[in-house]
Write a protein that holds these residues in place. Structure first.
Motif, PDB file in Angstrom:
ATOM      1  N   HIS A  57       5.002 -44.173  41.066  1.00 26.30           N
ATOM      2  CA  HIS A  57       6.145 -44.654  41.851  1.00 26.30           C
ATOM      3  C   HIS A  57       5.693 -45.762  42.791  1.00 26.30           C
ATOM      4  O   HIS A  57       4.499 -46.042  42.899  1.00 26.30           O
ATOM      5  N   HIS A  59       5.518 -46.305  46.060  1.00 23.77           N
ATOM      6  CA  HIS A  59       4.928 -46.213  47.399  1.00 23.77           C
ATOM      7  C   HIS A  59       3.544 -46.866  47.408  1.00 23.77           C
ATOM      8  O   HIS A  59       2.797 -46.786  46.436  1.00 23.77           O
ATOM      9  N   HIS A  62       0.171 -45.908  46.049  1.00 25.22           N
ATOM     10  CA  HIS A  62       0.026 -45.794  44.593  1.00 25.22           C
ATOM     11  C   HIS A  62      -0.044 -47.154  43.889  1.00 25.22           C
ATOM     12  O   HIS A  62      -0.419 -47.219  42.718  1.00 25.22           O
ATOM     13  N   HIS A 122      10.818 -36.575  44.351  1.00 21.72           N
ATOM     14  CA  HIS A 122      10.146 -37.296  45.429  1.00 21.72           C
ATOM     15  C   HIS A 122      11.072 -38.423  45.880  1.00 21.72           C
ATOM     16  O   HIS A 122      11.869 -38.916  45.086  1.00 21.72           O
ATOM     17  N   ASP A 144       2.828 -36.082  44.943  1.00 25.28           N
ATOM     18  CA  ASP A 144       4.098 -36.550  45.490  1.00 25.28           C
ATOM     19  C   ASP A 144       5.261 -35.744  44.914  1.00 25.28           C
ATOM     20  O   ASP A 144       6.185 -36.297  44.316  1.00 25.28           O
TER      21      ASP A 144
HETATM   22 ZN   LIG Z   1       5.104 -41.209  47.454  1.00 28.14          ZN
END
Ligand SMILES: [Zn+2]
Ligand SMILES: [Zn+2]
Length: 263
Positions: A57, A59, A62, A122, A144
């Motif tokens: 994902h 964020h 990551h 998430h 997550d």
């Molecule tokens: Zn996250």
């Protein structure tokens, strides 16, 4: 042979290497390109040998190194449509041929392995975890995750190796310095998995097949490796699961490669 190695793991950045003799992938690249390159070199993998980066994902913990690694080594990046949209502003230019779209629940073949993204609860656009199938082996990365959804349980079950989120100690988080809204977000169904819930999830899906679990994505503020380990160990004990015999549990390291598992 399959090799599994968390390169970095924690709220400060995440990346996991999974490979066979013919195929090498990263799940996430959430620290600088340089740091990931150094981590891979430490386990004798050249970045140029990678076949792709699979993104869970958008964020920053990551994706921080995704753009630079893709450009520097001409690497394909695999993500869901929602994740692509959400991370568009953060990646920089990725060449058209290296933009690959994946779909939750749909297995994808890459040389001698299969990769299956699965939906995770998430607070991101279209987040996924990943199971990788190589020969008879299945390894899974599941971080997550706000709660243990049916989809998560189904997909982590029967893994030989699992990297599971043990983000925080609930009491530490509640007593800690985070603002109220952030605490609620982390504790929520679409936030992060508490140590005790990681233990409960593990006890629930425990099978003869699961041999190694890395606890990862630990919060730097609201957890310690010792507390995470002891919380999960306690739940195992309460469920008559013998740590060290029925299952090996170890902490994924925050800033350096963890132990490489070869099997
Ligand atoms: Zn996250
Ligand atoms: Zn994260």
């Amino acid at each position: 042979m399959v090799r599994f190695c968390p390169i970095v793991s924690g709220s400060s950045g995440n990346s996991t290497y999974i490979g066979t003799e013919y195929t090498h992938i990263l799940i996430d690249a959430g620290v600088s390109g340089k740091k990931i390159q150094d981590g891979l070199n430490a386990i004798n993998i050249e970045c140029g040998a990678l076949d792709g980066i699979f993104v869970t994902h958008e964020h920053i913990d990551h994706i921080k190194g995704v753009g630079i690694l893709s450009r520097r080594f001409d690497l394909p990046v695999y993500a869901t449509e929602g994740t692509w949209e959400a991370m568009a502003g953060s990646l920089g230019d990725i060449s058209r041929k290296n933009r690959k779209i994946i779909y939750g629940g749909e297995k994808l073949e890459l040389n001698d392995i299969y990769i299956k993204p699965f939906e995770i609860p998430h607070d991101a656009a279209e987040p996924v975890g990943f199971s990788v199938f190589a020969g008879d082996f299945k390894v899974t990365v599941a971080t997550d995750i706000g709660h243990a959804s049916e989809c998560v349980k189904e997909n982590i079950a029967d893994s030989d190796v699992l990297l599971l989120e043990a983000n925080h100690d609930i009491e530490m988080l509640k007593r800690g310095s985070y603002p109220y809204n952030l605490k609620q977000r982390i504790l929520g169904d679409y936030g992060h998995m508490a140590n005790i819930n990681a233990g409960r999830l593990l006890a629930e899906i425990m099978s003869a097949r699961i041999k190694h679990v890395f606890l990862g994505h630990l919060s730097a503020e609201n957890n310690t490796p010792e507390i995470a380990y002891r919380s999960v160990e306690q739940v195992m004990f309460d469920n008559n699961i013998k740590v060290g015999k029925d299952i090996n549990i170890q902490l994924a390291r925050r800033n350096f490669p963890s132990q490489c598992l070869n099997f």
